[in-house]
Design a protein around this motif. Structure first.
Motif, PDB file in Angstrom:
ATOM      1  N   VAL A 296       0.824  -1.210   0.000  1.00 43.57           N
ATOM      2  CA  VAL A 296       0.000   0.000   0.000  1.00 43.57           C
ATOM      3  C   VAL A 296       0.856   1.257   0.000  1.00 43.57           C
ATOM      4  O   VAL A 296       0.453   2.303  -0.537  1.00 43.57           O
ATOM      5  N   ALA A 297       2.055   1.192   0.592  1.00 41.68           N
ATOM      6  CA  ALA A 297       2.940   2.361   0.595  1.00 41.68           C
ATOM      7  C   ALA A 297       3.376   2.726  -0.810  1.00 41.68           C
ATOM      8  O   ALA A 297       3.713   3.884  -1.091  1.00 41.68           O
ATOM      9  N   ALA A 298       3.344   1.739  -1.713  1.00 48.17           N
ATOM     10  CA  ALA A 298       3.697   1.983  -3.113  1.00 48.17           C
ATOM     11  C   ALA A 298       2.522   2.546  -3.908  1.00 48.17           C
ATOM     12  O   ALA A 298       2.625   2.737  -5.121  1.00 48.17           O
ATOM     13  N   GLY A 299       1.414   2.813  -3.214  1.00 47.68           N
ATOM     14  CA  GLY A 299       0.245   3.402  -3.875  1.00 47.68           C
ATOM     15  C   GLY A 299      -0.778   2.395  -4.342  1.00 47.68           C
ATOM     16  O   GLY A 299      -1.699   2.746  -5.083  1.00 47.68           O
ATOM     17  N   ASN A 300      -0.650   1.131  -3.919  1.00 51.22           N
ATOM     18  CA  ASN A 300      -1.579   0.082  -4.345  1.00 51.22           C
ATOM     19  C   ASN A 300      -2.663  -0.153  -3.299  1.00 51.22           C
ATOM     20  O   ASN A 300      -2.453   0.084  -2.110  1.00 51.22           O
ATOM     21  N   GLN A 301      -3.788  -0.640  -3.755  1.00 46.64           N
ATOM     22  CA  GLN A 301      -4.821  -1.115  -2.836  1.00 46.64           C
ATOM     23  C   GLN A 301      -4.493  -2.555  -2.439  1.00 46.64           C
ATOM     24  O   GLN A 301      -3.880  -3.293  -3.203  1.00 46.64           O
ATOM     25  N   TRP A 302      -4.936  -2.943  -1.237  1.00 47.63           N
ATOM     26  CA  TRP A 302      -4.711  -4.314  -0.781  1.00 47.63           C
ATOM     27  C   TRP A 302      -6.014  -4.882  -0.253  1.00 47.63           C
ATOM     28  O   TRP A 302      -6.738  -4.217   0.513  1.00 47.63           O
ATOM     29  N   HIS A 303      -6.337  -6.096  -0.671  1.00 43.96           N
ATOM     30  CA  HIS A 303      -7.555  -6.783  -0.210  1.00 43.96           C
ATOM     31  C   HIS A 303      -7.172  -8.195   0.224  1.00 43.96           C
ATOM     32  O   HIS A 303      -6.371  -8.855  -0.451  1.00 43.96           O
ATOM     33  N   GLY A 304      -7.743  -8.644   1.299  1.00 36.37           N
ATOM     34  CA  GLY A 304      -7.455 -10.000   1.761  1.00 36.37           C
ATOM     35  C   GLY A 304      -8.122 -10.293   3.088  1.00 36.37           C
ATOM     36  O   GLY A 304      -8.908  -9.483   3.607  1.00 36.37           O
ATOM     37  N   GLU A 305      -7.838 -11.468   3.625  1.00 38.29           N
ATOM     38  CA  GLU A 305      -8.393 -11.882   4.908  1.00 38.29           C
ATOM     39  C   GLU A 305      -7.262 -11.996   5.921  1.00 38.29           C
ATOM     40  O   GLU A 305      -6.165 -12.482   5.592  1.00 38.29           O
ATOM     41  N   LEU A 306      -7.556 -11.542   7.129  1.00 38.90           N
ATOM     42  CA  LEU A 306      -6.546 -11.512   8.186  1.00 38.90           C
ATOM     43  C   LEU A 306      -7.083 -12.206   9.425  1.00 38.90           C
ATOM     44  O   LEU A 306      -8.298 -12.277   9.651  1.00 38.90           O
ATOM     45  N   THR A 307      -6.166 -12.704  10.234  1.00 36.42           N
ATOM     46  CA  THR A 307      -6.510 -13.283  11.534  1.00 36.42           C
ATOM     47  C   THR A 307      -5.843 -12.444  12.614  1.00 36.42           C
ATOM     48  O   THR A 307      -4.671 -12.101  12.503  1.00 36.42           O
ATOM     49  N   GLY A 308      -6.616 -12.082  13.624  1.00 31.02           N
ATOM     50  CA  GLY A 308      -6.072 -11.296  14.725  1.00 31.02           C
ATOM     51  C   GLY A 308      -6.477 -11.884  16.054  1.00 31.02           C
ATOM     52  O   GLY A 308      -7.151 -12.914  16.125  1.00 31.02           O
ATOM     53  N   ALA A 309      -6.063 -11.216  17.113  1.00 31.57           N
ATOM     54  CA  ALA A 309      -6.399 -11.671  18.463  1.00 31.57           C
ATOM     55  C   ALA A 309      -6.882 -10.476  19.266  1.00 31.57           C
ATOM     56  O   ALA A 309      -6.311  -9.375  19.190  1.00 31.57           O
TER      57      ALA A 309
END
Length: 502
Positions: free
Chosen positions: A202-215
């Motif tokens: 994203v710092a390069a100007g791109n969008q990012w989409h995905g699934e994440l796992t957190g706590a």
């Protein structure tokens, strides 16, 4: 198309001289075609009209009967302090003009009225009103966006251009159990799983989409569908990053449960396949290995009776007769079990079936099998269904033969086959006037080897109705019974139409 001058605003013009009032009103209407203009002949009328139309701008003379323009302006500004008021006055009204300025009236036009100066004063007021209205609209829109972000069901994180968190909404706090003060100022990459790789993208100007796992703060896991995008200002410069994270924990858990269930079902299917192979082996054994000895016993009994029947004592002969009859019953039971197994496992070959014609043939065969009995068959015409003709024939054979069997103690057995409607659903029914049954025990009717009458009353093995239920269920229908002791029984079954998806 450009907006007409004054569009969306209302002006109130108050002047006691009729000629001046009508002249100015005409000039204003031509100069400001988009402006709604109303006139009043004195301060009292102007104050009354203001209460009804709430104008955005007021132009008023000073000296008027009933109420002066100064007094009217004072009361109007008490009602609406931001109201623009333009005073028209003669040089002799200078004293009143100073009073008007002290009230907060900053614009005035001297009489005789110069239309250019009046138009300029009104245009200046309209320009200020337009800016105020646009600002109010922008503020309302910002408040709307703020509420949308605050009340969003998704977690929202906003960073500065370097990726350091400036804001998180309440949903983020609820999901992670981390207050805003704990994450504010931290880098976005530190709160995301695999954050460094995501940040590089994203710092390069791109969008990012995905699934994440957190706590969560106390260790409980959660899952998110994340979308992270750079935001640019009017000049095209990077202003901040926005991360929108949707809680998909329940969906992920459901998918895991479904996957585990499918694995369990797959294992169960394999077990059932093995069981079916074992059942086929058992059926073969029953059909060949078990029936062969019974056939031999039956044959030996007949040989003994034919060769030595006259020499046997009556008791011994009776025992041989019992053995012979029991082998016949055992053979019939084996055939019944094999038939039950066959209807449970055979492939369905569905097609339109004329049930009325099928029932007539079964009824005729029943009458020929028991020529000494009086039967009254009532079979409705044109009853059709969609199913496997061989299996549906087994259904009707079992139901009609049962109706005949359990009405054997009646002088005349009355058996009906018809279609009816039950709770809005069409159902076929076989009805008799026989022994009936107690509805308390209706649940046992369709269980294999469960019988409501003794073998001395009515012969049978208790498999026929279980066979009927198995066939109807395989067709996607259901079967049930209603009865009353000594008043007959009715057996209902449904068969779905071909377009029902069953």
């Amino acid at each position: 198309m450009s907006t007409k001058p004054g569009a969306g605003f209302t002006l109130l013009y108050v002047e006691d001289e009729e000629v001046t009032r009508e002249t100015v009103l005409g000039l204003l209407a031509r100069r400001f075609p988009g402006l709604t203009i109303r006139g009043a002949e004195n301060g009292a009328k102007g104050l009354e009209l203001f209460g009804r139309i709430t104008p955005d701008l007021v132009v008023t003379d000073i000296k008027m009967p009933s109420m002066s323009g100064i007094e009217m302006s004072r009361q109007l500004l008490e009602l609406k302090p931001s109201l623009p008021v333009i005073i028209t006055s003669a040089h002799s009204d200078m004293e009143y003009l100073i009073e008007a300025i002290e009230l907060g009236v900053s614009r005035y036009v001297l009489k005789p009225i110069d239309s250019g100066k009046l138009f300029a004063a009104i245009e200046a007021c309209l320009a200020s009103l337009t800016i105020e209205r646009e600002l109010a609209a922008q503020q309302a829109f910002v408040r709307k966006l703020s509420r949308a972000v605050q009340q969003s069901p998704s977690s929202i994180v906003i960073t500065d251009p370097r990726g350091f968190i400036e804001y998180v909404n309440p949903k983020f706090v609820e999901l992670t159990e981390r207050p805003e003060s704990e994450v504010k100022g931290r880098h976005l990459a530190t709160i995301l799983q695999g954050g460094d790789a995501i940040w590089s993208s994203v710092a390069a100007g791109n969008q990012w989409h995905g699934e994440l796992t957190g706590a969560r703060k106390h260790g409980a896991p959660f899952h998110e569908a994340a979308s992270i995008s750079p935001v640019f200002d009017e000049a095209g410069a990077l202003s901040n990053f926005v991360a929108v994270l949707e809680d998909i924990t329940e969906r992920v858990q459901n998918e895991r449960e479904i996957r585990e269930l499918n694995e369990s079902l797959s294992a169960r299917a394999q077990e059932l396949e093995i069981a079916n192979r074992d059942l086929e082996g058992f059926s073969y054994t029953v059909s060949h290995d078990l029936r062969a000895p019974l056939t031999n016993i039956n044959g030996y009994c007949q040989v003994i009776l034919e060769l030595y029947g006259e020499k046997l004592e009556p008791g011994c002969k009776e025992f041989i007769d019992i053995i012979f009859n029991e082998t016949v019953n055992m053979n019939q039971l084996i055939r019944t079990l094999l038939e039950f197994s066959r209807v449970s496992r055979s492939e369905l070959s569905k097609q339109p079936v004329d049930l009325s014609d099928m029932a007539l043939l079964i009824a005729a065969a029943q009458q020929l099998a028991e020529p000494g009995r009086r039967f009254s068959f009532s079979i409705a015409p044109d009853l059709t269904a969609y199913g496997d003709p061989d299996l549906l024939k087994v259904v009707l054979q079992n139901l009609i033969s049962n109706a005949c069997k359990y009405s054997a103690q009646k002088d005349e057995a009355r058996i009906e086959f018809l279609k009816t409607e039950v709770d809005g659903t069409e159902a076929f029914v076989v009805r008799d006037n026989g022994a009936g049954f107690n509805m308390v025990y209706a649940g046992k009717l369709f269980s294999p080897f469960q019988r409501l009458h003794s073998d001395r009353e009515f012969k049978g093995f208790g498999v026929g109705l279980a066979t009927v239920q198995r066939i109807v269920q395989r067709h996607g229908g259901r079967v049930w019974a209603e009865g009353e002791v000594d008043k007959g029984a009715s057996f209902f079954f449904t068969l779905p139409a071909p377009d029902s998806g069953t």
